[in-house]
Design a protein around this motif. Sequence first.
Motif, short mmCIF file in Angstrom:
data_model
loop_
_atom_site.label_atom_id
_atom_site.label_comp_id
_atom_site.label_asym_id
_atom_site.label_seq_id
_atom_site.Cartn_x
_atom_site.Cartn_y
_atom_site.Cartn_z
N TYR A 191 6.00 -1.18 -10.24
CA TYR A 191 4.68 -1.48 -10.79
C TYR A 191 4.81 -2.50 -11.91
N GLU B 216 4.03 1.28 -3.32
CA GLU B 216 4.90 2.36 -2.83
C GLU B 216 5.44 1.96 -1.46
N SER C 238 12.76 5.90 -0.88
CA SER C 238 11.36 5.92 -1.33
C SER C 238 11.29 5.13 -2.63
N ARG D 116 0.60 -1.69 -8.47
CA ARG D 116 1.58 -0.69 -8.06
C ARG D 116 1.79 -0.78 -6.54
N GLU E 129 9.12 2.91 -5.56
CA GLU E 129 7.84 2.65 -6.22
C GLU E 129 8.10 1.70 -7.40
N GLU F 139 4.10 0.85 3.61
CA GLU F 139 3.86 0.22 2.31
C GLU F 139 2.42 0.50 1.88
N ARG G 184 12.13 4.41 -8.86
CA ARG G 184 10.87 4.05 -9.52
C ARG G 184 11.20 3.19 -10.74
#
Length: 288
Positions: A218, A112, A214, A110, A216, A100, A73
């Motif tokens: 932003y 993911e 995984s 954002r 993420e 996605e 992240r």
Amino acid sequence: MKHSFILALCTAVALLPACRNHSAPVATEFKQTEANMTAAAVASDELPLSESEADQAPALPISQKIIKNAVLRFSTSDFEACKKRIADTVKKYGGYIASEKQENTSMQWRNEVAIKVPAATFEQCVESLTGGASGVDEKSITSTDVTEEYVDLDARMKARLAVEQRYVQILQQAKNVKEILEVEAQLKGIREEIESAKGRLQYMDHHVAYSNISLEYYQTFANSDPQSPGFLQRSWLSFKDGWNGLLSFALGILSAWPLIVGIVFIFIFIKRGIGRWKSRKTPANVNL
């Protein structure tokens, strides 16, 4: 004549046990088959070796089955450029994007992303993905060793396959419909267990071959973001935040127009009522 009779009687007595064993139903045989075959197959996939052969036989290497997962992240100052960089990085290391989910608001963009990448290039891909980030908020990597579960499940599946083959042979020897149905019922349960074991093994093989990432990332457009760009762009963002606030206030007023109209009508009604009440209390002018 007497000797011939005695010889025939002895022959009949000798053949009697064989006839009884031959007439035993097939159902009695398959009731004990599964337990015997399972124990034998689990104990060894092949015939047991002699002591000399066991000493000379090399031990088969067992490859480790490790499932790797990473959670990343981070923030970015250029959302679209970061999106393209991630796609190029995943493609470079032979992976693919499994899913996605992107969300865009006036304050923040954002995304993911679930990434599958070959286990051989897992570490390099993780480092490349976080290398171009403005600030990494989270980076965690976990490894799960499923070797023991894999070997045990594989041995059990081979045992069930051996039992299945034995039941197929018994099915060919069945003499009536009842025996056929009983054997087929056993075969159905065994084959379901085999398919379940195969599915689980395939699942582990896929997750061992392809690691999970995984991701993420932003981009925040709020003025309070410590990672915001320079003065001019921050000034523009401040102006944009003020304009968005004014628009939100105006839209809020418009959405509340029924309440405003109701308040206006109540105010007019009360004002008129007060005026009438005052006019009644005021004494009328008397003409002299």
